[in-house]
Scaffold this motif. Structure first.
Motif, PDB file in Angstrom:
ATOM      1  N   UNK A   1      48.550  44.154  50.700  1.00 18.03           N
ATOM      2  CA  UNK A   1      47.893  43.999  51.986  1.00 18.03           C
ATOM      3  C   UNK A   1      48.576  44.752  53.102  1.00 18.03           C
ATOM      4  N   UNK A   2      48.197  44.409  54.330  1.00 20.25           N
ATOM      5  CA  UNK A   2      48.672  45.119  55.507  1.00 20.25           C
ATOM      6  C   UNK A   2      49.963  44.566  56.067  1.00 20.25           C
ATOM      7  N   UNK A   3      50.433  45.214  57.138  1.00 27.77           N
ATOM      8  CA  UNK A   3      51.693  44.808  57.771  1.00 27.77           C
ATOM      9  C   UNK A   3      51.581  43.409  58.373  1.00 27.77           C
ATOM     10  N   UNK A   4      50.393  43.040  58.820  1.00 26.55           N
ATOM     11  CA  UNK A   4      50.170  41.706  59.400  1.00 26.55           C
ATOM     12  C   UNK A   4      49.164  40.958  58.520  1.00 26.55           C
ATOM     13  N   UNK A   5      49.401  40.990  57.213  1.00 28.90           N
ATOM     14  CA  UNK A   5      48.434  40.492  56.227  1.00 28.90           C
ATOM     15  C   UNK A   5      48.042  39.041  56.482  1.00 28.90           C
ATOM     16  N   UNK A   6      46.738  38.779  56.357  1.00 32.45           N
ATOM     17  CA  UNK A   6      46.280  37.395  56.338  1.00 32.45           C
ATOM     18  C   UNK A   6      46.717  36.772  55.008  1.00 32.45           C
ATOM     19  N   UNK A   7      46.704  35.452  54.929  1.00 29.98           N
ATOM     20  CA  UNK A   7      47.068  34.782  53.680  1.00 29.98           C
ATOM     21  C   UNK A   7      46.013  35.056  52.611  1.00 29.98           C
ATOM     22  N   UNK A   8      46.298  34.611  51.389  1.00 26.26           N
ATOM     23  CA  UNK A   8      45.541  35.042  50.207  1.00 26.26           C
ATOM     24  C   UNK A   8      44.066  34.665  50.262  1.00 26.26           C
ATOM     25  N   UNK A   9      43.247  35.532  49.675  1.00 30.60           N
ATOM     26  CA  UNK A   9      41.810  35.294  49.513  1.00 30.60           C
ATOM     27  C   UNK A   9      41.512  34.856  48.084  1.00 30.60           C
ATOM     28  N   UNK A  10      42.284  35.348  47.122  1.00 34.83           N
ATOM     29  CA  UNK A  10      42.174  34.875  45.742  1.00 34.83           C
ATOM     30  C   UNK A  10      43.575  34.692  45.180  1.00 34.83           C
ATOM     31  N   UNK A  11      43.664  34.115  43.992  1.00 27.25           N
ATOM     32  CA  UNK A  11      44.962  33.721  43.450  1.00 27.25           C
ATOM     33  C   UNK A  11      45.846  34.911  43.093  1.00 27.25           C
ATOM     34  N   UNK A  12      45.252  35.954  42.514  1.00 27.62           N
ATOM     35  CA  UNK A  12      46.033  37.091  42.029  1.00 27.62           C
ATOM     36  C   UNK A  12      46.133  38.173  43.109  1.00 27.62           C
ATOM     37  N   UNK A  13      47.216  38.938  43.105  1.00 25.80           N
ATOM     38  CA  UNK A  13      47.431  39.943  44.156  1.00 25.80           C
ATOM     39  C   UNK A  13      46.306  40.964  44.261  1.00 25.80           C
ATOM     40  N   UNK A  14      45.759  41.354  43.100  1.00 27.67           N
ATOM     41  CA  UNK A  14      44.682  42.349  43.084  1.00 27.67           C
ATOM     42  C   UNK A  14      43.389  41.755  42.518  1.00 27.67           C
ATOM     43  N   UNK A  15      43.219  40.441  42.674  1.00 29.98           N
ATOM     44  CA  UNK A  15      41.988  39.805  42.215  1.00 29.98           C
ATOM     45  C   UNK A  15      41.773  39.995  40.729  1.00 29.98           C
ATOM     46  N   UNK A  16      40.549  40.346  40.357  1.00 30.69           N
ATOM     47  CA  UNK A  16      40.194  40.532  38.940  1.00 30.69           C
ATOM     48  C   UNK A  16      40.509  41.958  38.503  1.00 30.69           C
ATOM     49  N   UNK A  17      41.800  42.233  38.351  1.00 32.96           N
ATOM     50  CA  UNK A  17      42.258  43.612  38.125  1.00 32.96           C
ATOM     51  C   UNK A  17      41.688  44.220  36.854  1.00 32.96           C
ATOM     52  N   UNK A  18      41.590  43.436  35.782  1.00 32.61           N
ATOM     53  CA  UNK A  18      41.095  43.985  34.515  1.00 32.61           C
ATOM     54  C   UNK A  18      39.685  44.533  34.672  1.00 32.61           C
ATOM     55  N   UNK A  19      38.833  43.814  35.415  1.00 36.01           N
ATOM     56  CA  UNK A  19      37.456  44.263  35.619  1.00 36.01           C
ATOM     57  C   UNK A  19      37.393  45.522  36.472  1.00 36.01           C
ATOM     58  N   UNK A  20      38.411  45.748  37.305  1.00 33.45           N
ATOM     59  CA  UNK A  20      38.426  46.949  38.148  1.00 33.45           C
ATOM     60  C   UNK A  20      38.498  48.237  37.321  1.00 33.45           C
ATOM     61  N   UNK A  21      38.989  48.139  36.076  1.00 32.67           N
ATOM     62  CA  UNK A  21      39.007  49.318  35.203  1.00 32.67           C
ATOM     63  C   UNK A  21      37.598  49.877  35.005  1.00 32.67           C
ATOM     64  N   UNK A  22      36.596  49.009  35.028  1.00 36.17           N
ATOM     65  CA  UNK A  22      35.213  49.436  34.780  1.00 36.17           C
ATOM     66  C   UNK A  22      34.740  50.355  35.901  1.00 36.17           C
ATOM     67  N   UNK A  23      34.948  49.923  37.144  1.00 37.97           N
ATOM     68  CA  UNK A  23      34.513  50.735  38.281  1.00 37.97           C
ATOM     69  C   UNK A  23      35.332  52.010  38.395  1.00 37.97           C
TER      70      UNK A  23
END
Length: 949
Positions: free
Chosen positions: A735-757
Motif C-alpha cells: 500500500x501507500x505511505x499513509x495506507x488505510x488498514x486492510x481491506x482483505x486478509x491477505x496482502x495481495x488479496x486473491x493472488x493466485x487468481x491474479x495469474x489469470x489476468x
C-alpha cells in the motif's frame, strides 16, 4: 493467418464474419462503428503502452520460469493459512474443469442444480461442524467474514432495548492480526468502538454489544470460550467466534456453547494457499438472524411438480433491494472454492476428517514433547495444532532459515509452530533438528506418533457431524468422480453455450490462463512468507498492477480487494482518507445515480457516507441538471460521486466529462464503478473521463472465471493524489505511505487468481485488448440489430448505438400474459442461460455477448429469441397453460406417458433444429421461490423432513 496469436483464439468472430456483421449494420468498417458509439472527446489518442503479446506456448514457458523464483519452504506459520493436500480427483474434475469454473452465479436455479447441491453440502458441513443453526454459501476470507459478523451483531443490537445505541465491541487480543486490521477498517466508519484485551480480564460491562474470540487463538492456545459465552449471555453481549474448521473436528462447535455467530475459512479443506487466496470463508449463525446474514443462502424448495429443488433463498442480491439500508455489500462469494472444500468433506467423510485432524494433533503433541526434552518451554496449556515456544527467537530463525523452514516469530522471545495435514513424521524430526541445532544439542528422533490429547475435556467434541449419506458414500475416486460428473451435468456453463449476461461479462477463460493455477510453486506459497521467497509472485503482481494502471490511465493500483464489492468499499475508504488528510473530515455526502448497482449505495453506507440519489433522464443517462443542483447544494460536505461507465443502461454518456468536472468543482472526488470496463479497454479509460479512482472486476473484464459466483478480484486503480492511501497489511508491507488498514486478509488479496489476468493481458497485448473491446461492441450492436422489431432496446447512444451491452424491453409482452421470467425460463429449452433479468430496469433483459462469442453462436441466440417472440405472439393472457409459462421442460416431462399440454413434445423440447445436436436438459421444472422462503431449509435435511415441511 498467425495461428500462434492468442487474440485469434480469444476473439470469436472471424474476419469474414466481422464483415458480414458490419454489413448487416450498414457499416463499412469497425472504425465507423466505434466512431458512432464512443463520444469523440473521450477516445484515446494513442495505443496502450504494453509489452508485445506472447503466444500461448511462450506464455506457459514464461510463467513456468517465473514460478522458479518462488521458494517453497516447509511452512508452519499458521495464522489462518496452512499447507493442504488437494485430492487429485477434485483438482482434475473441478478446479481444472470448465464445466465448473465457467458457470455463472445460480440465479437461474433450474439449470444450476449441481452447483446448488454442492453448496448445500458446504452449508451442511459448516452448520454441523460449528454447531450453528444456519450458514451461508461462503464469503471472501476469514477476516472479511469476522468483520461481517461484527456488522451483523451491531445491526441486530437495536432489537434489544437495553443495547440500543451501545457501540463498544470487545476483540480478543488473540485474534489473527489481519482480522484485527479488517475489524478496524470496518468499525470506524459506522461508529463502532473496538476494545482489545485479554479474554480472562474482560469485565462483561453493559457498555458492550458484542465480542469476538479466536478459537484456537493466533498463538495456538485454546481458551475456555464456553465460560466466556455463558458469562456474555448473562450480560446480553452477543459473541462471535472465529474458528479453525479442522480443529472443530476435535473441538466442540461454538454454537453448542451458545455462540451467536461462527466464522472462519475452509482453506484447510484441500485449498492451496496461493499466496493468500482465493479461499472460501464460512459464516454460520442462529436461525433468528437469517434475514441479516450477508451473502447467499442455498435453500431447499420444490418445483412445479412438487419435487425437491434447490435455489438461492431470502436475501439473494438483497443489497439491490435494500440499497442504502443494506448492512452488507457482499455480492461475489467464493463458490468454486466452496465447492472444492465441500467435495473434500464428501471425499474424506467424518472418519477421514477425524483421521486427518487426529494426525495433526498427535504430531503437534509429539513435537511439543520432544522440544520439552530438549529444554524448550512450550506455553500453551491446551492446543490443537499450534505450539508456542518461549526462547531466543533470533537463534531459532537463523537455523530455520538455513534449513528452509518457515516458522512465525511474534516477538523476540516467542516462536510459534503450526502443524498441518502435509506434515510427516520426517518433517517433525526435521523440525526437532532445527531446535536441537539452535541449542547445539543432539537431536531426538521420533519413529512413530502415538495417540494424544492436549485439549481441555470441557471443550472436546461430543457432537456427531457429517452424518448425511452424501458424506458417507463417495470415498473411492471412482465414486467421487461420478458424483462430481452427475452434478456437473445439471449445470449449464460456458462449455455448453453462450451466457449473455449484461454487466457480468462471461467471456472465455482460456485454458492457457488457467493452467498455471495447478503449478506447485504458484499454489503453495504462504501469504506471510518473507518477500525474498516470493519473487515470482512479486514480479507478476507488480507487472499486473502496472498493466492495470496503464489500462485505466491512473497512477497506481492495489490488488488487495478480493471482490468487486470490496473494491467499491476500498475506493471509497481511500477517498475518505484523502479528504481527512486535508482536514475535510466533514465531507461525507456520496452522490449516486438512480441506475447504479445496488452494491454502490451499500458500499457508501459501509464507508460511513450519506447517500444522495440523483435522477436519470428518460434516455437512461444521468440527469446533469439534477446532479449539478445536488452537487452545489452539498458542496461543503460533498465527498464523491459513484458513476458506472458506460452507464448501467449500456450507453456511453457524452456528458461524462461535464459530470466529473461538476464534482471536482464542488470539492468532491469521482469513483468510477468498473463493472463495464470491458467497453473501455484500449478505447478510453477512467483517467481520461476525469475519474479519480475505479475498481476493476478481474472476473469480468480480465478473464478470471466466475466459478459459479466467485472467485472475484476487485483491485482499485487511483489517481496521483490518492496513491498514498492504498490499503496496507499488518504483516507484509503493502500500500501507500499513509495506507488505510486492510481491506482483505491477505496482502495481495486473491493472488493466485491474479495469474489469470496477468496471462490474459500478456497474451493479448495492446492491440489484442483493444480489438477485444471493439468486437464486444460489434457483437452487442449486431444482436441489437437482429432483435430489432421483436425486442426493442430501451436505451441507445446519441447515434443509435449500444455499448457492449443493451437492455431489451419485455414489458409489452404482459399484454399476452408473459413476464420476463417466462422468457428467461423458456431460453433454457433452447440451451441458453438467460441474460440478466430485471436489472437495472424491472421487466427487461440486459444482454452482453462479449468478444469471445462467434457469429454462429450469436446467431443461434438471436434465433432463439426471435423464435420465443413468435411463441409469445401465439399465446393470450387468458391461457396460462402455454409453452412459456410451463418452461423449462424437463426430460421427465417429455418422456412421461401423459401429455396434457396444447403443444407438442417436439415444440417443447426441440423448438429449433440446432437444439437436437446438443440438447441441455434442465434437471427440475420451475422452482417455487415463495415456498422456499416460507419453509427455509438450508442443509442436507433427510427427504422425510422435507416432505413434512
Amino acid at each position: 493467418m498467425n495461428t500462434n496469436a492468442f487474440a485469434l483464439r480469444h476473439i470469436g468472430p472471424r474476419i469474414d464474419d466481422q464483415k458480414l456483421m458490419l454489413n448487416t449494420l450498414g457499416l463499412d468498417s469497425l472504425n465507423q462503428l466505434i466512431y458512432e458509439t464512443i463520444p469523440d472527446d473521450i477516445r484515446l489518442k494513442k495505443d496502450l503502452d504494453l509489452d508485445e503479446p506472447m503466444s500461448e506456448h511462450e506464455y506457459l514457458l514464461h510463467i513456468h520460469e517465473l514460478s522458479k523464483k518462488n521458494k517453497v519452504y516447509k511452512t508452519y506459520i499458521g495464522l489462518g493459512y496452512h499447507p493442504t493436500i488437494l485430492p487429485a480427483v477434485i483438482q482434475r474434475n473441478i478446479l481444472e474443469n470448465p464445466g465448473w469454473y465457467t458457470a455463472y452465479t445460480p440465479y437461474q436455479a433450474e439449470i444450476a442444480q449441481g452447483r446448488l447441491e454442492a453448496l448445500l453440502n458446504y452449508q451442511t458441513m459448516v452448520i454441523e461442524l460449528t454447531g450453528m443453526e444456519i450458514a451461508n454459501a461462503s464469503l471472501l476470507d476469514e477476516s472479511t467474514a469476522a468483520a461481517e459478523a461484527m456488522s451483523l451483531l451491531f445491526a441486530v443490537r437495536e432489537r434489544d432495548q437495553k443495547k440500543a445505541g451501545i457501540n463498544k465491541f470487545f476483540v480478543s487480543e488473540n485474534i489473527l492480526p489481519q482480522t484485527l486490521s479488517l475489524l478496524q477498517t470496518r468499525a470506524i466508519p459506522i461508529g463502532i468502538e473496538l476494545v482489545i484485551g485479554a479474554e480472562e480480564s474482560f469485565n462483561f460491562s453493559e457498555e458492550f454489544f458484542g465480542a469476538i474470540l479466536q478459537y484456537p487463538g493466533k498463538d495456538g492456545q485454546i481458551t475456555d470460550i464456553k465460560s466466556f459465552i455463558n458469562q456474555a449471555e448473562k450480560n446480553r453481549i452477543k459473541v462471535a467466534v472465529a474458528a479453525d474448521i479442522l480443529s472443530l473436528v476435535k473441538l466442540e462447535g461454538p454454537g453448542t456453547f451458545g455462540a451467536d455467530v461462527v466464522v472462519g475459512t475452509t482453506q484447510r479443506f484441500g485449498i492451496p494457499m496461493g499466496y493468500g487466496g482465493p479461499h472460501a470463508a464460512y459464516f454460520a449463525t442462529k436461525e433468528q438472524y437469517k434475514r441479516d446474514i450477508p451473502g447467499r443462502i442455498i435453500g431447499v424448495t420444490k418445483d412445479a411438480n412438487g419435487n425437491r429443488a434447490l435455489r438461492m433463498a431470502l436475501q439473494t442480491r438483497e443489497q439491490h433491494i435494500k440499497r442504502d439500508k443494506a448492512t452488507s455489500n457482499i455480492c461475489t462469494a467464493q463458490v468454486l472454492l466452496a465447492v472444492m472444500a465441500s467435495m473434500y468433506a464428501v471425499y474424506h467423510g467424518p472418519q477421514g476428517l477425524e483421521f486427518i485432524a487426529s494426525e495433526v494433533h498427535n504430531k503437534a503433541v509429539a513435537l511439543a514433547n520432544a522440544l520439552e526434552k530438549l529444554g524448550y518451554q512450550q506455553t500453551n496449556t491446551s492446543y490443537f495444532d499450534t505450539l508456542q515456544i518461549k526462547t531466543n527467537a533470533k537463534s531459532i530463525k537463523k537455523v530455520a532459515t538455513q534449513k528452509k523452514v518457515n516458522l512465525f516469530y511474534p516477538d523476540k522471545e516467542t516462536v510459534t509452530i503450526s502443524i498441518n495435514e502435509t506434515t510427516s513424521i520426517r518433517d517433525i524430526n526435521y523440525l526437532i533438528s532445527v531446535f536441537a541445532e539452535a541449542k547445539d544439542k543432539e537431536t531426538i528422533v521420533i519413529s512413530e506418533v502415538e495417540h494424544a490429547n492436549n485439549i481441555s475435556e470441557n471443550l472436546k467434541r461430543q457432537s456427531e457431524f457429517l452424518t448425511d449419506a452424501v458424506f458417507n458414500t463417495y470415498h473411492s475416486e471412482t465414486e467421487l468422480m461420478r458424483y462430481i460428473k452427475s452434478l456437473e451435468r445439471k449445470d449449464l456453463a460456458l462449455n455448453h453455450s453462450m451466457i449473455s449476461l449484461g454487466s457480468c461479462t462471461m467471456k472465455l477463460n482460456a485454458a492457457a490462463e488457467m493452467l498455471p493455477l495447478s503449478i506447485y510453486k504458484w499454489a503453495n506459497i504462504h501469504p506471510f512468507v518473507p518477500k525474498k521467497q516470493a519473487h515470482g509472485y512479486l514480479t507478476v503482481l507488480k507487472e499486473l498492477e502496472d498493466q492495470l494502471t496503464e489500462i485505466t490511465g491512473f497512477s497506481a493500483t492495489s490488488l488487495q480487494p478480493n471482490s468487486g464489492a470490496q473494491g467499491e468499499f476500498a475506493g471509497l475508504m481511500v477517498i475518505k482518507a484523502y479528504h481527512e488528510s486535508r482536514g475535510d473530515h466533514h465531507r461525507n455526502i456520496c452522490l449516486i445515480p438512480s441506475s447504479a448497482h445496488g452494491t454502490n449505495p451499500a458500499s457508501a453506507v459501509m464507508a460511513g457516507m450519506k447517500v444522495v440519489v440523483t435522477k436519470s433522464t428518460e434516455e437512461g443517462n444521468i440527469d446533469v441538471d439534477d446532479l449539478r443542483e445536488k452537487a452545489e447544494l452539498h458542496k461543503d460536505n460533498l465527498s464523491c460521486l459513484m458513476v458506472t461507465y458506460p452507464s448501467t443502461h449500456g450507453v456511453y454518456e457524452s456528458a461524462i466529462k461535464e459530470i466529473t468536472k461538476i464534482i471536482h468543482d464542488n470539492g468532491g472526488q469521482v469513483y468510477m464503478d468498473g463493472a463495464n470496463m470491458n467497453a473501455q479497454v484500449g478505447l478510453t479509460n477512467p483517467g481520461n473521463i476525469g475519474a479519480d479512482v475505479c475498481h476493476l472486476n478481474l472476473h469480468k473484464t480480465f478473464a478470471i472465471p466466475h466459478g459459479g459466483g466467485g472467485p472475484g478480484v476487485g483491485p482499485i486503480c487511483v489517481a496521483k493524489q490518492l496513491v498514498p492511501f492504498l490499503p496496507g497489511n499488518p504483516l507484509v508491507k503493502t500500500g501507500g505511505e499513509k495506507a488505510i488498514t486492510a481491506i482483505s486478509a491477505a496482502p495481495y488479496g486473491s493472488a493466485l487468481a491474479c495469474l489469470i489476468s496477468y496471462g490474459y493481458i500478456k497474451m493479448l497485448g495492446s492491440k489484442g485488448l483493444t480489438e477485444s473491446t471493439r468486437i464486444a461492441i460489434l457483437n452487442a450492436n449486431y444482436i441489437k440489430h437482429r432483435l430489432h422489431g421483436s425486442f426493442e432496446t430501451l436505451y441507445s447512444g446519441e447515434r443509435g448505438r449500444a455499448a457492449h451491452e443493451m437492455i431489451v424491453d419485455c414489458r409489452p409482452f404482459k399484454a399476452n400474459g408473459i413476464e420476463v421470467t417466462d422468457i428467461a425460463k423458456r431460453l433454457m429449452d433452447y440451451g441458453f442461460h438467460a441474460p440478466t433479468v430485471s436489472f437495472p430496469v424491472a421487466g427487461t433483459l440486459m444482454i452482453e455477448p462479449t468478444e469471445s462469442e462467434s457469429k454462429d453462436e450469436i446467431d443461434r441466440f438471436c434465433d432463439a429469441m426471435l423464435s420465443i417472440k413468435k411463441e409469445i405472439d401465439g399465446v393470450t393472457k387468458e391461457d396460462e397453460n402455454n409453452i412459456l409459462k410451463n418452461a423449462p421442460h424437463t426430460l421427465d416431462m417429455i418422456t412421461a406417458n401423459t401429455w396434457d399440454f396444447p403443444y407438442t413434445r417436439e415444440e417443447a423440447a426441440f423448438p429449433l433444429d440446432y437444439v437436437r445436436e446438443n440438447k441441455f436438459w434442465p434437471s427440475v421444472r420451475r422452482v417455487d421461490d415463495a415456498y422456499g422462503d416460507r419453509n427455509l431449509i438450508c442443509s442436507c435435511t433427510p427427504i422425510e423432513a422435507f416432505i413434512e415441511a
